[in-house]
Write a protein that holds these residues in place. Structure first.
Motif, PDB file in Angstrom:
ATOM      1  N   PHE A 158      -7.242  56.504 -85.701  1.00 50.87           N
ATOM      2  CA  PHE A 158      -6.182  57.251 -86.375  1.00 50.87           C
ATOM      3  C   PHE A 158      -5.780  58.452 -85.525  1.00 50.87           C
ATOM      4  CE2 PHE A 158      -6.838  55.517 -90.722  1.00 50.87           C
ATOM      5  CZ  PHE A 158      -8.066  54.894 -90.539  1.00 50.87           C
ATOM      6  N   TYR A 168      -3.838  62.231 -86.304  1.00 49.89           N
ATOM      7  CA  TYR A 168      -3.294  63.156 -87.285  1.00 49.89           C
ATOM      8  C   TYR A 168      -2.683  64.352 -86.565  1.00 49.89           C
ATOM      9  CZ  TYR A 168      -5.644  60.772 -91.117  1.00 49.89           C
ATOM     10  OH  TYR A 168      -6.050  59.843 -92.032  1.00 49.89           O
ATOM     11  N   TYR A 185      -1.976  54.424 -87.020  1.00 55.19           N
ATOM     12  CA  TYR A 185      -3.253  53.745 -87.146  1.00 55.19           C
ATOM     13  C   TYR A 185      -3.286  52.507 -86.251  1.00 55.19           C
ATOM     14  CZ  TYR A 185      -6.719  50.541 -89.062  1.00 55.19           C
ATOM     15  OH  TYR A 185      -7.773  49.659 -89.192  1.00 55.19           O
ATOM     16  N   ARG A 238     -12.731  55.300 -87.815  1.00 56.19           N
ATOM     17  CA  ARG A 238     -13.485  54.778 -88.949  1.00 56.19           C
ATOM     18  C   ARG A 238     -14.260  53.564 -88.464  1.00 56.19           C
ATOM     19  NH1 ARG A 238      -9.773  52.502 -92.759  1.00 56.19           N
ATOM     20  NH2 ARG A 238     -10.252  50.457 -91.922  1.00 56.19           N
ATOM     21  N   SER A 261     -19.921  51.814 -91.830  1.00 53.84           N
ATOM     22  CA  SER A 261     -19.998  52.795 -92.916  1.00 53.84           C
ATOM     23  C   SER A 261     -20.074  52.121 -94.280  1.00 53.84           C
ATOM     24  CB  SER A 261     -18.777  53.714 -92.862  1.00 53.84           C
ATOM     25  OG  SER A 261     -18.716  54.387 -91.639  1.00 53.84           O
ATOM     26  N   SER A 317     -15.545  51.992 -97.490  1.00 50.61           N
ATOM     27  CA  SER A 317     -15.731  53.344 -96.969  1.00 50.61           C
ATOM     28  C   SER A 317     -14.586  53.717 -96.050  1.00 50.61           C
ATOM     29  CB  SER A 317     -17.051  53.428 -96.204  1.00 50.61           C
ATOM     30  OG  SER A 317     -17.122  54.649 -95.495  1.00 50.61           O
ATOM     31  N   TYR A 318     -14.175  54.939 -96.153  1.00 48.89           N
ATOM     32  CA  TYR A 318     -13.125  55.445 -95.284  1.00 48.89           C
ATOM     33  C   TYR A 318     -13.600  56.680 -94.552  1.00 48.89           C
ATOM     34  CZ  TYR A 318      -9.879  52.336 -97.657  1.00 48.89           C
ATOM     35  OH  TYR A 318      -9.243  51.240 -98.154  1.00 48.89           O
ATOM     36  N   GLN A 319     -14.887  56.718 -94.220  1.00 45.78           N
ATOM     37  CA  GLN A 319     -15.398  57.882 -93.509  1.00 45.78           C
ATOM     38  C   GLN A 319     -14.770  57.967 -92.133  1.00 45.78           C
ATOM     39  OE1 GLN A 319     -19.755  58.294 -93.657  1.00 45.78           O
ATOM     40  NE2 GLN A 319     -19.728  56.567 -95.063  1.00 45.78           N
ATOM     41  N   LEU A 320     -14.224  59.106 -91.835  1.00 42.93           N
ATOM     42  CA  LEU A 320     -13.613  59.333 -90.532  1.00 42.93           C
ATOM     43  C   LEU A 320     -14.449  60.308 -89.717  1.00 42.93           C
ATOM     44  CD1 LEU A 320      -9.797  59.699 -91.313  1.00 42.93           C
ATOM     45  CD2 LEU A 320     -11.048  57.669 -90.587  1.00 42.93           C
ATOM     46  N   PHE A 327     -13.879  62.783 -86.519  1.00 43.43           N
ATOM     47  CA  PHE A 327     -12.755  63.401 -85.825  1.00 43.43           C
ATOM     48  C   PHE A 327     -13.168  63.933 -84.468  1.00 43.43           C
ATOM     49  CE2 PHE A 327      -9.193  63.791 -88.801  1.00 43.43           C
ATOM     50  CZ  PHE A 327      -9.786  63.390 -89.984  1.00 43.43           C
ATOM     51  N   GLY A 328     -12.218  63.954 -83.539  1.00 37.71           N
ATOM     52  CA  GLY A 328     -12.369  64.700 -82.307  1.00 37.71           C
ATOM     53  C   GLY A 328     -12.055  66.166 -82.539  1.00 37.71           C
TER      54      GLY A 328
END
Lengths: 118, 110
Positions: free
Chosen positions: A35, A37, A50, A95, A99, A103-106, A108-109
């Protein structure tokens, strides 16, 4: 080891030019999602694009495209025809399928701050 | 649709105080989550829920509690605030391949 690496803390681009924001990832999963953002100075998180690991074609959304190179584990964001309103922080996230179902655990950088110059 | 709403937008606490950050969504999403964002960092997952009555820990759960009694609401509780919890908190709800984020709560713990 970091799961998402964004090596460019800051980038400058001339208005109307294209810019590429780098993102590399690390996972042992076969199925995962990537993803991007945008976070403007106002603070909200705006979903841009995405890419699924099994998607054969690179994702595109208007002026945004994702240059997905699976073997290199990179998922770079390309913004074409930059606009002043593109100035913001950009975050890459992943994601992983392990997980669990639903699950939608992200993960991030740390982000890249893009500044568009008039 | 209001999307994901968070209250309050700003909060200042003293060390040791407790408070609840509210999060609500009107999209009937099963999956909701809480993240914190610290300066120079991306978002880190605190807790998440895959449906009413089901919650689990994320990457940085210590010092936070959650519950999910309804699909719509997912409050985050700080039982005894510490300066290390000074951060911006984002709630999100998810459907398919998109996470919808709330506007965030900026919390300062003195």
């Amino acid at each position: 080891a970091q799961k998402i690496t964004q090596t460019q803390p800051g980038m400058f681009v001339q208005e109307k030019e294209a810019v590429t924001l780098d993102c590399t990832y690390d996972t042992s999963d076969q199925s995962y999602g990537l993803f991007w953002y945008k976070q403007p100075s106002s603070g909200e998180m705006i979903f841009l694009i995405y890419q699924g690991s099994y998607d054969e074609q690179n994702a595109t959304e208007g002026r945004y495209s994702l240059n997905f190179q699976k073997a290199r584990k990179s998922a770079n964001l390309v913004i074409s025809a930059s606009q002043l309103g593109d100035s913001a922080m950009y975050f890459c996230a992943m994601r992983e399928n392990h997980s669990g179902a639903g699950s939608y655990q992200l993960t991030f950088g740390k982000g890249t701050k893009l500044s568009v110059i008039p | 649709n209001a999307g994901v709403t968070q209250t309050p937008k700003f909060q200042v606490l003293k060390t040791g105080q407790s408070m609840t950050l509210q999060c609500a969504q009107d999209m009937n999403h099963e999956y909701m989550s809480w993240y914190r964002q610290d300066p120079g960092m991306g978002l880190r997952l605190i807790h998440y829920s895959v449906g009413a009555g089901i919650t689990d820990q994320g990457e940085v759960p210590n010092g936070y509690n959650v519950s999910r009694s309804t699909t719509e609401d997912f409050p985050l509780r700080l039982l005894s605030a510490a300066p290390s919890q000074t951060s911006v908190y984002f709630c999100a709800s998810s459907y398919h391949n998109e996470q919808f984020f709330g506007p965030g709560t900026r919390l300062t713990v003195l």
